[in-house]
Design an enzyme around this catalytic site. Sequence first.
Site, mmCIF file in Angstrom:
data_model
loop_
_atom_site.group_PDB
_atom_site.id
_atom_site.type_symbol
_atom_site.label_atom_id
_atom_site.label_comp_id
_atom_site.label_asym_id
_atom_site.label_seq_id
_atom_site.Cartn_x
_atom_site.Cartn_y
_atom_site.Cartn_z
ATOM 1 N N TYR A 83 42.246 36.334 36.853
ATOM 2 C CA TYR A 83 43.205 35.697 35.939
ATOM 3 C C TYR A 83 44.356 36.657 35.601
ATOM 4 C CZ TYR A 83 44.585 33.073 31.689
ATOM 5 O OH TYR A 83 45.256 32.359 30.719
ATOM 6 N N LYS A 91 48.234 36.101 36.435
ATOM 7 C CA LYS A 91 49.223 36.017 35.339
ATOM 8 C C LYS A 91 50.267 37.126 35.443
ATOM 9 C CE LYS A 91 47.913 32.373 32.998
ATOM 10 N NZ LYS A 91 48.640 31.109 33.244
#
Length: 251
Positions: free
Chosen positions: A159, A163
């Site tokens: 993640y 991001k």
Amino acid sequence: MTIELDLNGAVALVTGAGRGIGRDIALALAVAGADVAVNDLADEAACAAVVAGVEECGRRGLVVMADVSDEQQVEAMVVRVEDELGPLSVVVNNAGITRDNVVMMMSAADFDAVVATHLRGTFLVSKAAARRMFRRRAGSIINMSSVVGRRGNAGQVNYAAAKAGILGLTKSLAKELGGRGVRVNAIAPGYIDTAMTQALPEEARKLIVDNTPLRAIGAPADVADAVVFLASPRARFITGVTLPVDGGLGV
Ligand code: NAD
């Protein structure tokens, strides 16, 4: 002085808008005057309910089910939005998933799935929109990053990488498209109360709140307000930035 965030005449596409932050973004854009296409991968009924909310604001809404990581589905979605609502002027890349685990236990499939949804999805939707916005010399693209993309987080290698990648994509795209009047910005939310974060254990939630200068959890509407600002003409000289909406967590 009042700050008008007028989006009358705008046509917006919000990905992952069937629930959570995306849902609030879609509704806030409609309140500000935009017609809104509501995308999600699953739960068409939830998307239809968001569209009903858009229509209650006196705006046009459209459900566009598609997987943002699938190039053909993305292209078909953007064509349909423009056919039915008109030229796209605002795109919000919000769709997302988590597959948390410590790196030694994280499967390559879980790494790939998270990167595909966030980073490939943001690339594909931005590309399809940018081609059209570039020709028209107008548009605003807003990408959902995270405080985790700026600071990293144990248990979220996939993640955080996705991001952080979105931040590089945002800055590069801002440089590519700025000369044609298309703005590209990112938002980095902190801890926002949605289904994605409700799964966290109570201790983890408490730790986050204790480390947040404003000592609170954010609401989806807090992120939606920032999106409306960045989409609006009031942000016309702002591009390539990352706006944290995190109660100070990322400081
Ligand atoms: P959520 O899980 O409530 O909503 C995400 C939506 O995206 C879901 O409706 C899901 O079906 C949809 N989606 C997933 N994969 C998709 C795909 N391939 N194509 C289309 N739609 C897809 O999550 P949320 O908390 O509302 O998060 C929204 C965004 O904000 C995400 O990008 C997330 O990473 C980011 N974010 C959330 C927080 C938070 O604290 N909740 C913090 C920082 C960033």
